[in-house]
Enzyme design. Structure first.
Site, short mmCIF file in Angstrom:
data_model
loop_
_atom_site.label_atom_id
_atom_site.label_comp_id
_atom_site.label_asym_id
_atom_site.label_seq_id
_atom_site.Cartn_x
_atom_site.Cartn_y
_atom_site.Cartn_z
N HIS A 448 0.75 -1.32 -0.24
CA HIS A 448 0.00 0.09 -0.01
C HIS A 448 0.96 1.28 0.07
CE1 HIS A 448 -3.32 -2.66 0.39
NE2 HIS A 448 -4.07 -1.64 -0.39
N ARG A 555 -10.56 4.22 -1.52
CA ARG A 555 -10.06 3.47 -0.21
C ARG A 555 -10.15 4.01 1.04
NH1 ARG A 555 -5.43 2.14 -4.29
NH2 ARG A 555 -5.60 -0.38 -4.34
N ARG A 590 -15.63 2.28 -1.40
CA ARG A 590 -15.32 0.79 -0.87
C ARG A 590 -15.75 1.03 0.55
NH1 ARG A 590 -9.68 -2.24 -1.75
NH2 ARG A 590 -8.90 -0.79 -0.34
N GLU A 684 -11.99 -10.38 -5.38
CA GLU A 684 -10.29 -10.38 -4.77
C GLU A 684 -9.83 -11.50 -4.36
OE1 GLU A 684 -9.40 -6.34 -3.11
OE2 GLU A 684 -11.28 -6.81 -2.15
N ASN A 707 -4.84 -7.06 -7.13
CA ASN A 707 -3.72 -6.91 -6.42
C ASN A 707 -3.97 -8.08 -5.57
OD1 ASN A 707 -3.17 -4.72 -7.41
ND2 ASN A 707 -3.93 -3.40 -5.64
N ASP A 708 -5.18 -8.08 -4.74
CA ASP A 708 -5.70 -9.47 -3.85
C ASP A 708 -5.84 -10.51 -4.68
OD1 ASP A 708 -5.17 -8.47 -1.37
OD2 ASP A 708 -6.96 -7.32 -1.54
N ARG A 718 1.58 -10.47 -1.33
CA ARG A 718 1.63 -9.18 -2.21
C ARG A 718 2.73 -8.29 -1.50
NH1 ARG A 718 -4.00 -6.00 -1.82
NH2 ARG A 718 -2.94 -4.21 -2.22
N CYS A 755 -9.80 -2.71 -10.78
CA CYS A 755 -9.48 -1.54 -10.01
C CYS A 755 -7.95 -1.91 -9.33
CB CYS A 755 -10.35 -1.11 -9.17
SG CYS A 755 -10.63 -2.29 -7.75
C1 PEP Z 1 -6.91 -5.01 -5.14
O1 PEP Z 1 -6.88 -5.83 -4.00
O2 PEP Z 1 -6.65 -5.05 -6.19
C2 PEP Z 1 -7.41 -3.59 -4.61
C3 PEP Z 1 -7.75 -2.88 -5.39
O3 PEP Z 1 -7.68 -3.43 -3.28
P1 PEP Z 1 -6.39 -2.87 -2.26
O4 PEP Z 1 -5.34 -2.93 -3.09
O5 PEP Z 1 -6.88 -1.69 -1.55
O6 PEP Z 1 -6.43 -4.18 -1.66
MG MG Z 2 -7.78 -5.63 -2.06
#
Ligand code: PEP
Ligand code: MG
Length: 822
Positions: A448, A555, A590, A684, A707-708, A718, A755
């Site tokens: 993050h 977020r 979200r 996710e 990402n998740d 990650r 996203c």
């Molecule tokens: C993701 O997981 O791709 C996402 C957009 O959420 P975050 O990166 O905030 O976990």
């Molecule tokens: Mg995520």
């Protein structure tokens, strides 16, 4: 592709050799075996019938190469030829090459699509690498004439693999280089060997590249840039040796960063170029108000409570870091705990309270200053640096005593921030006007801290290795963040080159920004929403300037990283200001996605062995429905006035979605209205993609968090640098889950967006649109170039590209395909 047959007296030996050949050449290489006798009870021997069968199975338009061990194996192979039909026999070559080395070299050459003659020549040269290594003379490996014309590009790399460029990484280098329309040469600059053709495993093996050797790879031809980029990316991934437990990637070993052209090599977290002095975080000192001390016993208790509370926080940070990054990196917190228990700090503070009538704050501040000064007086650099640790824990305790938030870190003057790791809360507090760039020793592009750096448009390179931390404040740095390169005290030529590239990039971005103001449709006229991911109202304003068609992901947990959850009124105010800044464009909020690497004060979880698999996202929301309902009420208030969407993070089951929707119903009943509100879930977790058809009737849209989704599909944290190349969102397994979601959503008339960070990669735009994605949401600075990519996308070609990519076996193959398309 030429087929290969391994003939041996032993079936097990033949299978073993075939296994080795497939590992080097890739699973696609067709290797057949004929070992032992067909008759039971005779495991050792050779059998012409078996050999003929193997040749038939291995046959291809390009021919079959047969490798044999000794004696009767050769005779059986010759007899087998006689048994074959004439036309097949003509395309079979019996080869005298050594069995093991020949099979490996032949497999790599076959994978490159070389002719039967060339594959046989590679097999024959199979002993060259071994001979070089053992110091025997070897004839030069014949690799045919250079043919390509066109641009020439080169790169210099230092190989840090423990065993140098041994067979497996050399095979990968050859394959990476050969995937492009370019002639590639490799030279060992350290041993002054070469250049040799990068299309020959044997030739590369004769370079004798050991650990620490510098190699130069040169590509000539139309795809020279792409070939060099592929080699650079492979080297950045430690030649894909990182999955081997015994070969940790070089970038991770303390003090042994990978270097390219004299630069440190990390991973791009936020593209761009930055030049300036290295800067460490500066934390302002707290003001201690003048006040007379109360009873010494009360002051001592105040101090003890503040220390205890600080210990708890540090203990939690230590556990979280150990879980997320590793024990070694968490050692710094252990040192902090030791300082807090150190009599040389506590003793003077207590004595000042008891005998000098000092307040807890003053006594502590003085004791910390004295301890820091004595560390600073030491001669060893390493020990002197501990003074900053003492001050850091000292500040935390002092803030507790005074009942104020701990001061946030910032840069004292403009420059490039050098940090061990970038925590989300620190990143969120960065001021882009002073932070020109960021370099961190650890971290990954989807952690993050990186996501926030990208949103702020600050060039950033992560995962450079702990060698970075030796860089002192004020040292000149140049960051070619798009390439993952960090130059320490760059030579004038590098500075001039990067200054020029920075100006060119800025003007390209300006031009793209002018175009980005309008909506984007594909070349086929399909409108695509290109939206922004944000974490604050400030970022919404910046996103609109970059041409965002809306916010695709707010977020909201980032609002609470320092303060903890806010009241309904405070949240309504923030969402309303965000919606107003969007002036009619949609705002996708979200719900709180706290937990794992985003700890929110007041919502800390009891120790979880695997926080990413713990209570985070919607699980936390359903665990604390009061908080979720408060947030949904605030969302609904704003939805009465502006176009708003809401989505739930980390949904894994239908029951979770139903439970979240009931909380939404309660929030609606509470506010007594039913404003229009599109409701979505984030995909996710692989289970959500796999049951998308069951979720679809209950939602208006899906938003894929790559990402998740990537970390859960590939079981790769990650935030773990060692797994950065494994956690690739372009892995076909992830692509297939995305596609599955799109198909299920389409059956119910729902739309799907992406996203995760993949959405902001222009090189992936056509692929995502080809899979049926209709909204892309990303860090705002990526919007202009992605809008360009959208406009350049031909939907028919994109659909074909998507189909091809999904059918591929690996992320590397997908990246190679995309590089070729570009
Ligand atoms: C993701 O997981 O791709 C996402 C957009 O959420 P975050 O990166 O905030 O976990
Ligand atoms: Mg995520």
């Amino acid at each position: 592709m030429v087929g290969i047959v391994i003939v041996s007296h032993s079936g097990r030996l033949a299978e073993g050799v075939a296994e080795l050949a497939r590992e080097m050449g890739g699973a696609e290489v067709h290797v057949e075996t004929a070992g032992g006798l067909a008759l039971e009870g005779n495991p050792i021997g050779t059998d012409a019938v078996l050999v003929a069968g193997a040749i038939e199975r291995a046959q291809s338009d390009d021919g079959v190469l047969v490798l044999m061990d000794l004696g009767s194996a050769v005779l059986s192979a010759e007899m087998a030829l006689d048994m074959l039909p004439e036309d097949l026999r003509a395309s079979v070559s019996l080869c005298e090459a050594p069995l093991v080395e020949g099979a490996v070299a032949a497999a790599v050459a076959a994978k490159l699509g070389l002719s039967l003659e060339a594959v046989a020549a590679e097999a024959r040269g199979g002993l060259a690498g071994k001979a070089t290594h053992l110091g025997h003379d070897t004839p030069a490996v014949e690799t045919g004439p250079r043919q390509a014309t066109g641009p020439t590009r080169s790169i210099v790399l230092t190989v840090e693999l423990p065993h140098g460029l041994h067979a497996r990484p050399a095979a990968r280098l050859v394959q990476a280089a050969a995937a492009f329309d370019a002639d590639v040469d490799v030279a060992n600059r350290t041993a002054a060997r070469g250049p040799v053709s990068g299309r020959s495993l044997n030739a590369v093996a004769t370079l004798g590249v050991a650990r620490g050797h510098e190699i130069e790879v040169t590509a000539t031809g139309p795809d020279a840039d792409a070939a060099i980029e592929a080699v650079r990316a492979l080297a950045a991934r430690s030649f894909d040796e990182s999955s081997q437990a015994d070969h940790p990637p070089a970038a991770l070993r303390a003090g042994a960063p990978v270097s390219v052209e004299g630069a440190l090599l990390g991973i791009t977290a936020s593209p761009g170029i930055a030049l300036g002095p290295a800067r460490r975080f500066h934390v302002p000192e707290l003001d201690v108000p003048e006040r007379s001390a109360s009873d010494p016993a009360v002051e001592r208790r105040t101090l003890a409570h503040a220390i205890e509370a600080t210990e708890e926080v540090i203990e939690r940070q230590r556990e979280a870091t150990a879980d997320r990054v590793g024990r070694e990196e968490s050692a710094i917190f252990e040192a902090h705990l030791l300082f807090l228990r150190d009599e040389s700090l506590l003793g003077p503070a207590r004595r000042a309270i008891d005998h000098e009538g000092r307040s807890a704050a003053v006594a502590w501040q003085e004791a910390v200053a004295a301890a820091a000064a004595s560390w600073e007086a030491l001669s060893e650099d390493y020990l002197r640096a501990r003074a900053e640790d003492v001050r850091s824990v000292g500040r935390q305790v002092l803030a507790r005593i005074l009942g104020v938030p701990a001061p946030t870190a910032s840069l004292e003057s403009p420059g490039i921030l050098v940090v061990a790791d970038l925590a989300p809360a620190e990143a969120a507090a960065l001021d882009p006007s002073t932070v020109r760039g960021i370099v961190s020793a650890t971290g990954t592009p989807t952690s993050h801290g990186s996501i926030i750096a990208r949103a702020l448009g600050i060039p950033a390179v992560v995962g450079v290795g702990s060698g970075l931390l030796a860089v002192t404040d004020g040292t000149a740095l140049a960051l070619d963040a798009s390439e993952g390169l960090v130059y320490v005290e760059p030579p004038g030529a590098v500075t001039a080159r990067l200054e020029k590239a920075r100006a060119a990039l800025a003007s390209e971005r300006r031009a793209a920004r002018v175009e980005a103001a309008g909506a984007a449709s594909t070349a086929g006229g399909v409108p695509i929403e290109v939206a922004a991911n944000v974490g604050s109202v400030r970022e919404v304003v910046a996103a609109v300037e970059q041409g965002a068609d809306g916010v695709g992901l707010f977020r909201t947990e980032l609002l609470f990283l320092e303060t903890g959850p806010a009241s309904e009124g405070q949240q309504t105010d923030v969402y309303r200001r965000a919606a107003q800044a969007l002036a009619g464009r949609p705002l996708t909020i979200r719900t709180l996605d706290a937990g794992a690497d985003k700890p929110v004060p007041g919502l800390e979880q009891p120790h979880e062995p695997n926080p990413f698999l713990g209570v985070r996202g919607i699980r936390l929301g359903l665990d604390r429905p009061d908080l979720l309902e408060t947030q949904l009420r605030a969302v609904l208030q704003v939805a009465q006035e502006h176009p708003v969407r809401v989505m739930f993070p980390m949904v894994a089951t239908l029951e979770e979605l139903e439970a979240a929707r009931s909380v939404l119903d309660r929030a609606r009943a509470y506010i007594g209205g039913s404003p229009p509100l599109e409701v979505g879930v984030m995909v996710e977790v692989p289970s959500a993609a796999l049951i998308a058809e069951s979720l679809a009737p209950h939602v208006d849209f899906f938003s894929i968090g790559t990402n998740d989704l990537t970390q859960y599909t590939l079981a790769a944290d990650r935030g773990d640098l060692r797994l950065a190349s494994l956690a690739d969102p372009l892995h076909p397994a992830v692509l297939r889950l995305i596609h599955r979601t799109v198909v299920a959503a389409g059956d119910h008339g729902r739309w799907v967006g992406v996203c995760g960070e993949l959405a902001g990669e222009p090189s992936a735009t056509a692929l995502l649109l080809g899979m049926g994605i209709r909204e892309l949401s990303m860090s705002a600075p990526s919007i202009p170039l992605v809008k360009r990519a959208v406009r350049a996308t031909d939907p028919v070609a994109a659909a074909e590209l998507a189909n091809q990519a999904m059918a591929l076996p690996s992320a590397v193959a997908v990246r190679t395909l995309l590089a070729r398309e570009i």
